[in-house]
Design an enzyme around this catalytic site. Structure first.
Site, mmCIF file in Angstrom:
data_model
loop_
_atom_site.group_PDB
_atom_site.id
_atom_site.type_symbol
_atom_site.label_atom_id
_atom_site.label_comp_id
_atom_site.label_asym_id
_atom_site.label_seq_id
_atom_site.Cartn_x
_atom_site.Cartn_y
_atom_site.Cartn_z
ATOM 1 N N ASN A 37 0.823 -1.212 0.000
ATOM 2 C CA ASN A 37 0.000 0.000 0.000
ATOM 3 C C ASN A 37 0.860 1.265 0.000
ATOM 4 O O ASN A 37 1.690 1.451 0.885
ATOM 5 C CB ASN A 37 -0.932 0.005 1.221
ATOM 6 C CG ASN A 37 -2.115 0.930 0.999
ATOM 7 O OD1 ASN A 37 -2.268 1.493 -0.084
ATOM 8 N ND2 ASN A 37 -2.944 1.066 2.005
ATOM 9 N N HIS A 122 -13.808 -4.244 11.515
ATOM 10 C CA HIS A 122 -13.413 -2.915 11.968
ATOM 11 C C HIS A 122 -14.641 -2.057 12.212
ATOM 12 O O HIS A 122 -15.348 -1.688 11.272
ATOM 13 C CB HIS A 122 -12.579 -2.226 10.885
ATOM 14 C CG HIS A 122 -11.172 -2.692 10.803
ATOM 15 N ND1 HIS A 122 -10.167 -1.896 10.292
ATOM 16 C CD2 HIS A 122 -10.585 -3.842 11.156
ATOM 17 C CE1 HIS A 122 -9.020 -2.548 10.343
ATOM 18 N NE2 HIS A 122 -9.239 -3.737 10.850
ATOM 19 N N ARG A 147 -12.863 -4.958 16.133
ATOM 20 C CA ARG A 147 -11.880 -3.934 16.438
ATOM 21 C C ARG A 147 -12.607 -2.608 16.560
ATOM 22 O O ARG A 147 -13.449 -2.296 15.708
ATOM 23 C CB ARG A 147 -10.827 -3.856 15.330
ATOM 24 C CG ARG A 147 -9.665 -2.954 15.659
ATOM 25 C CD ARG A 147 -8.727 -2.717 14.501
ATOM 26 N NE ARG A 147 -9.126 -1.539 13.728
ATOM 27 C CZ ARG A 147 -8.300 -0.907 12.898
ATOM 28 N NH1 ARG A 147 -7.072 -1.372 12.695
ATOM 29 N NH2 ARG A 147 -8.701 0.172 12.242
ATOM 30 N N TYR A 159 -6.245 7.881 13.749
ATOM 31 C CA TYR A 159 -6.100 6.650 12.973
ATOM 32 C C TYR A 159 -7.339 5.767 13.092
ATOM 33 O O TYR A 159 -7.916 5.615 14.166
ATOM 34 C CB TYR A 159 -4.868 5.827 13.429
ATOM 35 C CG TYR A 159 -4.999 4.449 12.873
ATOM 36 C CD1 TYR A 159 -5.485 3.398 13.645
ATOM 37 C CD2 TYR A 159 -4.810 4.232 11.506
ATOM 38 C CE1 TYR A 159 -5.714 2.154 13.088
ATOM 39 C CE2 TYR A 159 -5.047 3.003 10.945
ATOM 40 C CZ TYR A 159 -5.505 1.966 11.734
ATOM 41 O OH TYR A 159 -5.761 0.756 11.169
ATOM 42 N N ASP A 210 -6.245 -1.098 17.826
ATOM 43 C CA ASP A 210 -4.982 -0.942 17.101
ATOM 44 C C ASP A 210 -4.365 0.409 17.486
ATOM 45 O O ASP A 210 -4.920 1.459 17.192
ATOM 46 C CB ASP A 210 -5.258 -0.963 15.580
ATOM 47 C CG ASP A 210 -3.988 -1.085 14.757
ATOM 48 O OD1 ASP A 210 -4.096 -1.428 13.561
ATOM 49 O OD2 ASP A 210 -2.905 -0.859 15.324
ATOM 50 N N HIS A 212 -1.507 1.429 16.450
ATOM 51 C CA HIS A 212 -0.855 1.857 15.196
ATOM 52 C C HIS A 212 0.474 2.575 15.430
ATOM 53 O O HIS A 212 0.729 3.647 14.855
ATOM 54 C CB HIS A 212 -1.808 2.737 14.395
ATOM 55 C CG HIS A 212 -1.833 2.372 12.939
ATOM 56 N ND1 HIS A 212 -1.147 3.076 11.998
ATOM 57 C CD2 HIS A 212 -2.413 1.362 12.291
ATOM 58 C CE1 HIS A 212 -1.332 2.546 10.792
ATOM 59 N NE2 HIS A 212 -2.110 1.483 10.943
ATOM 60 N N GLU A 236 -2.888 -3.843 19.662
ATOM 61 C CA GLU A 236 -2.022 -4.062 18.498
ATOM 62 C C GLU A 236 -1.072 -2.904 18.271
ATOM 63 O O GLU A 236 -1.425 -1.745 18.451
ATOM 64 C CB GLU A 236 -2.916 -4.224 17.271
ATOM 65 C CG GLU A 236 -2.194 -4.359 15.978
ATOM 66 C CD GLU A 236 -3.148 -4.384 14.798
ATOM 67 O OE1 GLU A 236 -4.353 -4.577 14.999
ATOM 68 O OE2 GLU A 236 -2.678 -4.180 13.675
ATOM 69 N N GLU A 262 2.179 -6.765 11.453
ATOM 70 C CA GLU A 262 1.659 -6.590 10.092
ATOM 71 C C GLU A 262 2.688 -5.936 9.175
ATOM 72 O O GLU A 262 2.641 -6.151 7.968
ATOM 73 C CB GLU A 262 0.378 -5.757 10.098
ATOM 74 C CG GLU A 262 0.542 -4.337 10.460
ATOM 75 C CD GLU A 262 -0.778 -3.574 10.454
ATOM 76 O OE1 GLU A 262 -1.760 -4.074 11.041
ATOM 77 O OE2 GLU A 262 -0.823 -2.501 9.852
ATOM 78 N N ARG A 283 1.280 -11.022 13.735
ATOM 79 C CA ARG A 283 0.379 -10.509 12.701
ATOM 80 C C ARG A 283 0.949 -10.605 11.281
ATOM 81 O O ARG A 283 0.347 -10.085 10.336
ATOM 82 C CB ARG A 283 0.070 -9.040 12.978
ATOM 83 C CG ARG A 283 -0.608 -8.793 14.280
ATOM 84 C CD ARG A 283 -2.075 -8.535 14.162
ATOM 85 N NE ARG A 283 -2.419 -7.348 13.403
ATOM 86 C CZ ARG A 283 -3.419 -7.324 12.531
ATOM 87 N NH1 ARG A 283 -4.077 -8.432 12.280
ATOM 88 N NH2 ARG A 283 -3.726 -6.213 11.896
ATOM 89 N N HIS A 312 -2.830 -10.103 9.583
ATOM 90 C CA HIS A 312 -3.340 -8.829 9.073
ATOM 91 C C HIS A 312 -4.241 -9.132 7.877
ATOM 92 O O HIS A 312 -3.966 -10.043 7.096
ATOM 93 C CB HIS A 312 -2.135 -8.000 8.661
ATOM 94 C CG HIS A 312 -2.418 -6.659 8.131
ATOM 95 N ND1 HIS A 312 -1.628 -6.093 7.155
ATOM 96 C CD2 HIS A 312 -3.361 -5.738 8.419
ATOM 97 C CE1 HIS A 312 -2.061 -4.868 6.880
ATOM 98 N NE2 HIS A 312 -3.101 -4.639 7.642
ATOM 99 N N ASP A 316 -6.152 -3.378 1.914
ATOM 100 C CA ASP A 316 -5.050 -3.242 0.958
ATOM 101 C C ASP A 316 -4.294 -4.549 0.766
ATOM 102 O O ASP A 316 -3.298 -4.592 0.054
ATOM 103 C CB ASP A 316 -4.095 -2.122 1.362
ATOM 104 C CG ASP A 316 -3.749 -2.124 2.839
ATOM 105 O OD1 ASP A 316 -4.619 -1.740 3.639
ATOM 106 O OD2 ASP A 316 -2.631 -2.514 3.188
ATOM 107 N N GLU A 339 -7.896 -11.143 10.643
ATOM 108 C CA GLU A 339 -8.514 -9.842 10.367
ATOM 109 C C GLU A 339 -9.262 -9.932 9.043
ATOM 110 O O GLU A 339 -8.776 -10.524 8.073
ATOM 111 C CB GLU A 339 -7.452 -8.749 10.286
ATOM 112 C CG GLU A 339 -8.015 -7.377 9.992
ATOM 113 C CD GLU A 339 -6.964 -6.286 10.033
ATOM 114 O OE1 GLU A 339 -5.784 -6.596 10.249
ATOM 115 O OE2 GLU A 339 -7.317 -5.115 9.851
ATOM 116 N N TRP A 402 2.632 7.160 11.550
ATOM 117 C CA TRP A 402 1.224 7.107 11.127
ATOM 118 C C TRP A 402 0.661 5.737 11.463
ATOM 119 O O TRP A 402 1.366 4.723 11.377
ATOM 120 C CB TRP A 402 1.051 7.330 9.625
ATOM 121 C CG TRP A 402 -0.385 7.170 9.273
ATOM 122 C CD1 TRP A 402 -1.406 8.047 9.524
ATOM 123 C CD2 TRP A 402 -0.994 6.018 8.689
ATOM 124 N NE1 TRP A 402 -2.592 7.537 9.124
ATOM 125 C CE2 TRP A 402 -2.396 6.297 8.615
ATOM 126 C CE3 TRP A 402 -0.519 4.809 8.242
ATOM 127 C CZ2 TRP A 402 -3.305 5.369 8.083
ATOM 128 C CZ3 TRP A 402 -1.422 3.881 7.714
ATOM 129 C CH2 TRP A 402 -2.786 4.189 7.637
#
Ligand code: CS2
Ligand code: MG
Length: 402
Positions: A37, A122, A147, A159, A210, A212, A236, A262, A283, A312, A316, A339, A402
């Site tokens: 991605n 999600h 999630r 996020y 998550d 992130h 996560e 992931e 993951r 994961h 994407d 997931e 991010w």
């Protein structure tokens, strides 16, 4: 059986996907996902310029040999681009081998370890109330695990909060869009979200979150400890995992289950985390970590430490990865959860598949191979669209994760 040709198919039915198709002299073909991605074209070039020329004439049934050839032969080992290119070749060759054997891929791996694969979806919202409602919708859809991510007061584009109710795609602009982050605001907010969710729905459903990569080890430990009473299935990516030892601090302060991996692309990224039992779920994915051949090695190492898989499965990662992952999930003894961010109908039309969702579980199909194909005519209608993942900054402009 010899490889006679291979080509890369790039399509963008709402988001970009990179697919490798391998052809053989016995008429069997196989496909593998190579989507990275925000960096898709890098993998396209790696495959077209540095991998495909080496594949022609190779014995298609020598999956391990070809894996070792592409890994050791690159000299410059590891990394997301290299390992996604290797993954695409690997999965396409497993697809071909299973077709040649006339069996679904999970049978070739060792047969079923379970009759269905628990997944999580999600749920997200602009605030706690919206997120509570979103979780309720997932419960109504039959999910056993959800999630939850919500907007955070004072943070622009927190996020995990998508636009729309079902499909979320973070790569949203031809140049990176800018989002902000503020750890203090997040640390104050996230426990309130899970307090509201448990107060509303009780403890009959698994809840996941998550982080992130947003927290320092100390902040991560603080959040993990504050969430213990809400009994999450996992937290996560609490802190960037290049420093695997950082998770020792989190472990010292909390028993909240931890999931990482992931963005890992080889076993080496997780070796210390696994051997020191610093995580509970790994993951890594079929597409991100070198295909079935390497992911199997990671899962086997993890099983020695009672660490389970939690692959994961964001939008994407193409349906080709989802399909192959479900065969892996159906076989792998130390399975945890999969997931499952649903793809759009346009994407599903480009990638016909035989897996299906029912009552909170995905069910793998029994078509020989991994059960996913690509409609090349339809794929050609969706040309590549430049799309970057966002960047995140603190409110003073400091670059963040991010
Ligand atoms: C996220 C991903 O699903 C997840 O756990 O971390 O959606 C991630 O943001 C995307 O895959 C990035 O492309
Ligand atoms: Mg994640």
């Amino acid at each position: 059986m010899r490889i006679t040709a291979a080509r890369v198919i790039v399509t963008c039915p709402g988001r970009n996907f990179v697919t490798l198709k391998i052809e053989t002299d016995q008429g069997l073909t196989g496909i593998g996902d190579a989507t990275l991605n925000g960096r898709e074209k890098a993998v396209v070039a790696y495959l077209e310029d540095h991998v495909i020329p080496c594949l022609i004439g190779q014995a298609a049934d020598q999956i391990e040999h070809i894996w070792q050839y592409l890994y050791r032969g690159a000299y410059w080992r590891r990394g997301p681009v290299t390992m996604r290119a290797i993954a695409a070749v690997d999965v396409a060759l497993w697809d071909i081998k299973a077709k040649a054997a006339g069996m679904p891929l999970y049978q070739l791996l060792g047969g079923r370890s379970r009759d269905r694969v628990m997944v999580y979806g999600h749920a997200n919202g602009a605030d706690i109330a919206e997120t509570v409602d979103a979780v309720g919708r997932y419960i109504d859809m039959g999910y056993k695990a959800i999630r939850a991510q919500s907007g955070i007061p004072g943070i622009k584009d927190a996020y995990g909060v998508g636009r729309g109710t079902l499909h979320y795609e973070p790569a949203d602009a031809a140049l990176p869009s800018e989002t902000t982050w503020d750890t203090a605001k997040a640390l104050a907010h996230v426990p309130q979200l899970f307090e509201a969710l448990r107060a509303t729905y009780g403890f009959d459903h698994h809840l996941l979150h998550d982080a992130h990569h947003r927290y320092t080890p100390q902040e991560a430990a603080s959040l993990a400890r504050r969430l213990e009473d809400f009994r999450l299935f996992w937290l996560e990516d609490l802190t960037p995992a290049e420093n695997q030892a950082a998770f020792r601090l989190i472990r010292q302060h909390s028993t909240t289950p931890l999931a990482v991996g992931e963005i890992f692309n080889t076993i080496w990224d997780a070796k210390q985390l696994i051997e020191e039992q610093l995580i509970d779920y790994i993951r890594t994915t079929v597409v991100g970590a070198g295909g079935i051949t390497h992911l199997r090695r990671i899962a086997d190492l993890a099983s020695l430490y009672q660490i389970r898989t939690g692959c994961h499965g964001a939008t994407d990662l193409s349906p080709v990865t989802m399909g192959a992952a479900l065969h892996f999930d159906t076989w792998v003894p130390n399975f945890g959860i999969q997931e499952y961010m649903r793809h759009t109908p346009e994407t599903d039309a480009v990638f016909p598949h035989d897996y299906h969702f029912e009552d909170g579980f995905l069910h793998v199909g029994d078509t020989p191979g991994h059960g996913v194909t690509i409609d090349e005519t339809l794929a050609a209608r969706y040309p590549y669209q430049p799309a970057f993942l966002p960047v995140a900054m603190l409110e003073d402009g400091t670059m963040w994760n991010w």
